[in-house]
Design a protein around this motif. Structure first.
Motif, PDB file in Angstrom:
ATOM      1  N   LEU A 112       0.844  -1.189   0.000  1.00 36.13           N
ATOM      2  CA  LEU A 112       0.000   0.000   0.000  1.00 36.13           C
ATOM      3  C   LEU A 112       0.880   1.241   0.000  1.00 36.13           C
ATOM      4  CD1 LEU A 112      -2.626  -0.952   2.755  1.00 36.13           C
ATOM      5  CD2 LEU A 112      -2.710  -1.458   0.318  1.00 36.13           C
ATOM      6  N   LEU A 113       0.514   2.212  -0.828  1.00 36.22           N
ATOM      7  CA  LEU A 113       1.087   3.549  -0.756  1.00 36.22           C
ATOM      8  C   LEU A 113       0.029   4.465  -0.163  1.00 36.22           C
ATOM      9  CD1 LEU A 113       3.035   4.295  -4.064  1.00 36.22           C
ATOM     10  CD2 LEU A 113       3.880   3.360  -1.923  1.00 36.22           C
ATOM     11  N   VAL A 114       0.385   5.149   0.915  1.00 29.90           N
ATOM     12  CA  VAL A 114      -0.540   6.059   1.590  1.00 29.90           C
ATOM     13  C   VAL A 114      -0.028   7.475   1.414  1.00 29.90           C
ATOM     14  CG1 VAL A 114      -1.712   6.613   3.739  1.00 29.90           C
ATOM     15  CG2 VAL A 114      -1.001   4.255   3.289  1.00 29.90           C
ATOM     16  N   ARG A 115      -0.913   8.360   0.924  1.00 30.41           N
ATOM     17  CA  ARG A 115      -0.527   9.752   0.721  1.00 30.41           C
ATOM     18  C   ARG A 115      -1.576  10.668   1.351  1.00 30.41           C
ATOM     19  NH1 ARG A 115      -0.419  10.869  -5.151  1.00 30.41           N
ATOM     20  NH2 ARG A 115      -2.078   9.304  -5.188  1.00 30.41           N
ATOM     21  N   GLY A 116      -1.098  11.704   2.028  1.00 29.63           N
ATOM     22  CA  GLY A 116      -1.972  12.779   2.468  1.00 29.63           C
ATOM     23  C   GLY A 116      -1.902  13.875   1.429  1.00 29.63           C
ATOM     24  N   MET A 117      -2.989  14.071   0.704  1.00 29.63           N
ATOM     25  CA  MET A 117      -2.982  15.034  -0.398  1.00 29.63           C
ATOM     26  C   MET A 117      -3.216  16.436   0.161  1.00 29.63           C
ATOM     27  SD  MET A 117      -2.250  12.945  -2.760  1.00 29.63           S
ATOM     28  CE  MET A 117      -2.472  13.840  -4.294  1.00 29.63           C
ATOM     29  N   HIS A 118      -2.211  16.952   0.785  1.00 31.86           N
ATOM     30  CA  HIS A 118      -2.088  18.243   1.444  1.00 31.86           C
ATOM     31  C   HIS A 118      -3.414  18.954   1.744  1.00 31.86           C
ATOM     32  CE1 HIS A 118       0.336  22.216   1.879  1.00 31.86           C
ATOM     33  NE2 HIS A 118       0.117  21.621   3.043  1.00 31.86           N
ATOM     34  N   ASN A 119      -3.925  18.665   2.918  1.00 33.26           N
ATOM     35  CA  ASN A 119      -5.115  19.329   3.451  1.00 33.26           C
ATOM     36  C   ASN A 119      -6.417  18.919   2.760  1.00 33.26           C
ATOM     37  OD1 ASN A 119      -3.191  20.757   4.922  1.00 33.26           O
ATOM     38  ND2 ASN A 119      -3.292  22.554   3.586  1.00 33.26           N
ATOM     39  N   THR A 120      -6.384  17.930   1.894  1.00 34.12           N
ATOM     40  CA  THR A 120      -7.613  17.575   1.163  1.00 34.12           C
ATOM     41  C   THR A 120      -8.083  16.158   1.449  1.00 34.12           C
ATOM     42  OG1 THR A 120      -6.346  16.916  -0.803  1.00 34.12           O
ATOM     43  CG2 THR A 120      -7.120  19.198  -0.695  1.00 34.12           C
ATOM     44  N   ALA A 121      -7.229  15.148   1.261  1.00 33.60           N
ATOM     45  CA  ALA A 121      -7.719  13.773   1.337  1.00 33.60           C
ATOM     46  C   ALA A 121      -6.599  12.797   1.635  1.00 33.60           C
ATOM     47  CB  ALA A 121      -8.390  13.385   0.015  1.00 33.60           C
ATOM     48  N   THR A 122      -6.973  11.657   2.200  1.00 37.78           N
ATOM     49  CA  THR A 122      -6.077  10.504   2.287  1.00 37.78           C
ATOM     50  C   THR A 122      -6.333   9.632   1.074  1.00 37.78           C
ATOM     51  OG1 THR A 122      -6.103  10.516   4.704  1.00 37.78           O
ATOM     52  CG2 THR A 122      -5.412   8.483   3.626  1.00 37.78           C
ATOM     53  N   VAL A 123      -5.279   9.350   0.324  1.00 38.85           N
ATOM     54  CA  VAL A 123      -5.389   8.556  -0.900  1.00 38.85           C
ATOM     55  C   VAL A 123      -4.473   7.345  -0.772  1.00 38.85           C
ATOM     56  CG1 VAL A 123      -5.004   8.512  -3.390  1.00 38.85           C
ATOM     57  CG2 VAL A 123      -6.020  10.532  -2.320  1.00 38.85           C
ATOM     58  N   VAL A 142      -9.900   7.719   0.796  1.00 36.47           N
ATOM     59  CA  VAL A 142     -10.490   7.194   2.028  1.00 36.47           C
ATOM     60  C   VAL A 142     -11.433   8.249   2.600  1.00 36.47           C
ATOM     61  CG1 VAL A 142     -10.015   6.334   4.343  1.00 36.47           C
ATOM     62  CG2 VAL A 142      -8.430   5.819   2.478  1.00 36.47           C
ATOM     63  N   PRO A 143     -12.745   8.009   2.590  1.00 37.41           N
ATOM     64  CA  PRO A 143     -13.695   9.029   3.062  1.00 37.41           C
ATOM     65  C   PRO A 143     -13.471   9.443   4.515  1.00 37.41           C
ATOM     66  CG  PRO A 143     -14.842   7.307   1.839  1.00 37.41           C
ATOM     67  CD  PRO A 143     -13.446   6.827   2.046  1.00 37.41           C
ATOM     68  N   SER A 144     -12.978   8.530   5.346  1.00 33.18           N
ATOM     69  CA  SER A 144     -12.792   8.838   6.764  1.00 33.18           C
ATOM     70  C   SER A 144     -11.487   9.574   7.052  1.00 33.18           C
ATOM     71  CB  SER A 144     -12.835   7.548   7.590  1.00 33.18           C
ATOM     72  OG  SER A 144     -11.867   6.627   7.130  1.00 33.18           O
ATOM     73  N   GLY A 145     -10.696   9.874   6.022  1.00 29.96           N
ATOM     74  CA  GLY A 145      -9.412  10.545   6.218  1.00 29.96           C
ATOM     75  C   GLY A 145      -9.333  11.865   5.483  1.00 29.96           C
ATOM     76  N   LYS A 146     -10.291  12.740   5.701  1.00 26.71           N
ATOM     77  CA  LYS A 146     -10.357  14.008   4.974  1.00 26.71           C
ATOM     78  C   LYS A 146      -9.324  15.017   5.494  1.00 26.71           C
ATOM     79  CE  LYS A 146     -15.338  13.592   4.054  1.00 26.71           C
ATOM     80  NZ  LYS A 146     -15.136  13.309   2.619  1.00 26.71           N
ATOM     81  N   ALA A 147      -9.020  15.998   4.644  1.00 26.09           N
ATOM     82  CA  ALA A 147      -8.164  17.142   4.985  1.00 26.09           C
ATOM     83  C   ALA A 147      -6.826  16.705   5.570  1.00 26.09           C
ATOM     84  CB  ALA A 147      -8.896  18.077   5.951  1.00 26.09           C
ATOM     85  N   ALA A 148      -6.214  15.689   4.974  1.00 28.28           N
ATOM     86  CA  ALA A 148      -5.055  15.026   5.567  1.00 28.28           C
ATOM     87  C   ALA A 148      -3.729  15.530   5.015  1.00 28.28           C
ATOM     88  CB  ALA A 148      -5.150  13.525   5.335  1.00 28.28           C
ATOM     89  N   SER A 149      -2.734  15.574   5.914  1.00 27.54           N
ATOM     90  CA  SER A 149      -1.335  15.800   5.545  1.00 27.54           C
ATOM     91  C   SER A 149      -0.457  14.908   6.414  1.00 27.54           C
ATOM     92  CB  SER A 149      -0.931  17.261   5.767  1.00 27.54           C
ATOM     93  OG  SER A 149      -1.654  18.138   4.934  1.00 27.54           O
ATOM     94  N   TYR A 150       0.750  14.624   5.949  1.00 31.18           N
ATOM     95  CA  TYR A 150       1.795  13.921   6.703  1.00 31.18           C
ATOM     96  C   TYR A 150       1.353  12.544   7.219  1.00 31.18           C
ATOM     97  CZ  TYR A 150       3.229  18.820   6.778  1.00 31.18           C
ATOM     98  OH  TYR A 150       3.535  20.118   6.424  1.00 31.18           O
ATOM     99  N   PRO A 151       1.000  11.620   6.341  1.00 34.04           N
ATOM    100  CA  PRO A 151       0.567  10.287   6.803  1.00 34.04           C
ATOM    101  C   PRO A 151       1.719   9.486   7.398  1.00 34.04           C
ATOM    102  CG  PRO A 151       0.835  10.301   4.421  1.00 34.04           C
ATOM    103  CD  PRO A 151       1.025  11.726   4.881  1.00 34.04           C
ATOM    104  N   MET A 152       1.411   8.719   8.447  1.00 40.14           N
ATOM    105  CA  MET A 152       2.404   7.891   9.125  1.00 40.14           C
ATOM    106  C   MET A 152       1.782   6.536   9.415  1.00 40.14           C
ATOM    107  SD  MET A 152       4.247  10.627  11.676  1.00 40.14           S
ATOM    108  CE  MET A 152       5.014  12.099  10.980  1.00 40.14           C
ATOM    109  N   PRO A 153       1.978   5.560   8.513  1.00 43.31           N
ATOM    110  CA  PRO A 153       1.338   4.249   8.676  1.00 43.31           C
ATOM    111  C   PRO A 153       2.187   3.269   9.473  1.00 43.31           C
ATOM    112  CG  PRO A 153       2.379   4.366   6.525  1.00 43.31           C
ATOM    113  CD  PRO A 153       2.639   5.692   7.200  1.00 43.31           C
TER     114      PRO A 153
END
Length: 439
Positions: A112-123, A142-153
């Motif tokens: 899996l590649l997880v990206r926080g699309m700077h303040n918009t979405a987790t993709v 991911v609908p439950s990960g809105k407005a996301a930045s800096y993902p850390m899985p």
């Protein structure tokens, strides 16, 4: 001490003890460097978390990196043939340096590649086959990960996937000040196919943060989280940002350093003294129990302001963190803070370089990977008991390096991933190299 606290303390000490390895004494030539891709890396705001993984089933190391326009790429190193695959484009980065990929392997073997699309979405992008990066990946929001930045899985022992991220709530609710940005997480128990967030799991609107500090320092910048490989506990170090007491402006000031540990099995946070803080760290918690150092309210890059990136580890169950400040001439001053059992003690251990990542090498010693701005090579240092600092060696790279991540479950010679520094801040320029180093 409560029984749960004693258990957690014992687990952490055991984890460090069992992880005992021979003392590493690296010669200058002990590290070798591979260059999987040249002139491809753009400037990235990547954190030292989840750059790549080693897959024992396939006997391959998989890495991820940001290319031109911050597009996400992956590559594979075959340990049997000692060859790299060609770079594989996975998803567009929308020309934003914050949209870097992080990589984790689900329990079913899918990458899996997880990206926080700077303040918009987790993709998330998911490989079509287990233990492989080949084929056409599936990318979804991911609908439950809105407005996301800096993902850390990270992944727990039972295969549960967590992704910590920072939410820019203003992009969801315009009535919320722009400098209110707390930490949240999403959780998946089906290998990344579906996700819930912390509201669903523990009923908390956020898990680390604040909303009403008088200085408006309500933005959380986690520099690094590190999962203990034997206990599964997650060490976290972070700093604050915000507009200051007279305004609401994003990332205008920085101040202070904090530490907490997260137990993913009960979703509780703890202090270094193992005080149970429950499922949410608020401002009272962090100021009373989690503060490592109190630094002045300063603008980023001004005197004494903490940087965005920090490192966290532990020895004998006692955490330490590395962080650095700048003086008025822009010189970095590296600080080591150690929990003594009753308080945090901080001292300056080095200056002039940026610490990028750390790696445990034996019971009491960690290796520090550091770089100097505008210069090639990676310098390594040995840090003992979180406070005694000494030079070790130099890993030679043809060009400067901007980011370093320890590869998950690494197998040499693919130990660290080092993204080369681009010559421009504009992500349309991608002329940095991708390096992988090991022994």
């Amino acid at each position: 001490m409560r029984r749960s606290q004693r258990i957690l303390t014992t687990l952490t000490v055991l984890a460090t003890t069992v992880a005992l390895a021979p003392v590493v004494s690296a010669a200058p030539s002990d590290f070798s460097v591979m260059t999987p891709a040249t002139n491809v890396a753009s400037r990235s705001d990547r954190r030292p978390v989840a750059g790549g993984v080693y897959d024992a089933h396939a006997d391959k190391t998989f890495i991820s990196w940001s290319g031109q326009a911050a597009d996400a790429y992956v590559q594979a190193y075959d340990h049997r043939t000692r060859t790299w695959s060609t770079p594989k484009f996975i998803a567009p980065g929308e020309s934003d340096s914050h949209n870097y990929p992080t990589m984790i392997e689900a329990a079913d073997g899918h990458i899996l590649l997880v990206r926080g699309m700077h303040n918009t979405a987790t993709v998330i992008s998911r490989s079509p086959s287990a233990h492989s990066i080949e084929g056409d990946w599936t990318t979804y929001e991911v609908p439950s990960g809105k407005a996301a930045s800096y993902p850390m899985p990270f992944k727990t022992f039972d295969g549960t996937l967590y992704v910590f991220y920072r939410e820019t709530t203003h992009d969801i609710d315009k009535n919320v000040p722009t400098d209110t940005r707390q930490m949240k997480y999403i959780v998946s128990k089906d290998n990344g196919l579906t996700w819930k967030n912390n509201i669903d799991v523990v009923g908390q609107p956020f898990v680390i943060g604040s909303t009403s500090r008088p200085d408006n320092m309500n933005e959380i910048y986690i520099g690094q989280l590190r999962q203990d490989p034997l206990t599964g506990l997650v060490h976290i170090v972070y700093t604050l940002a915000g507009g200051g007491p007279t305004q609401h402006v994003h990332d205008f000031y920085h101040r202070n350093m904090y530490y907490t540990v997260f137990n993913p099995y009960n979703q509780h946070f703890y202090s270094a003294a193992w005080r149970d803080l429950g499922t949410q760290v608020d401002d009272v918690d962090q100021e009373t129990y989690l503060k490592i150092a109190d630094t002045p309210l300063e603008k980023p890059a001004d005197a004494k302001t903490p940087d965005y990136i920090q490192q966290v580890g532990s020895t004998f169950g006692r955490p330490f963190v590395l962080w650095f400040t700048y003086d008025t001439n822009g010189v970095t001053h590296n600080q080591a803070s150690v929990w003594t059992g009753t308080r945090w003690e901080t001292k300056e251990v080095a200056s002039g370089m940026r610490t990028r990542e750390i790696e445990q090498v034996n019971l009491v010693t960690w290796r520090v990977y550091a770089t100097r701005d505008g210069r090639p090579n990676i310098e390594t240092y040995l840090l003992t008991f979180g406070r005694d600092w000494r030079p070790e060696t130099v890993i030679n790279t043809p060009k400067p390096v901007q980011r370093i991540e320890l590869i998950g479950n690494f197998r040499d010679p693919a130990r660290i991933l080092a993204s080369g520094a681009s010559t421009a801040r504009d992500v349309s320029v991608a002329d940095g190299d991708i390096y992988v180093a090991g022994r």
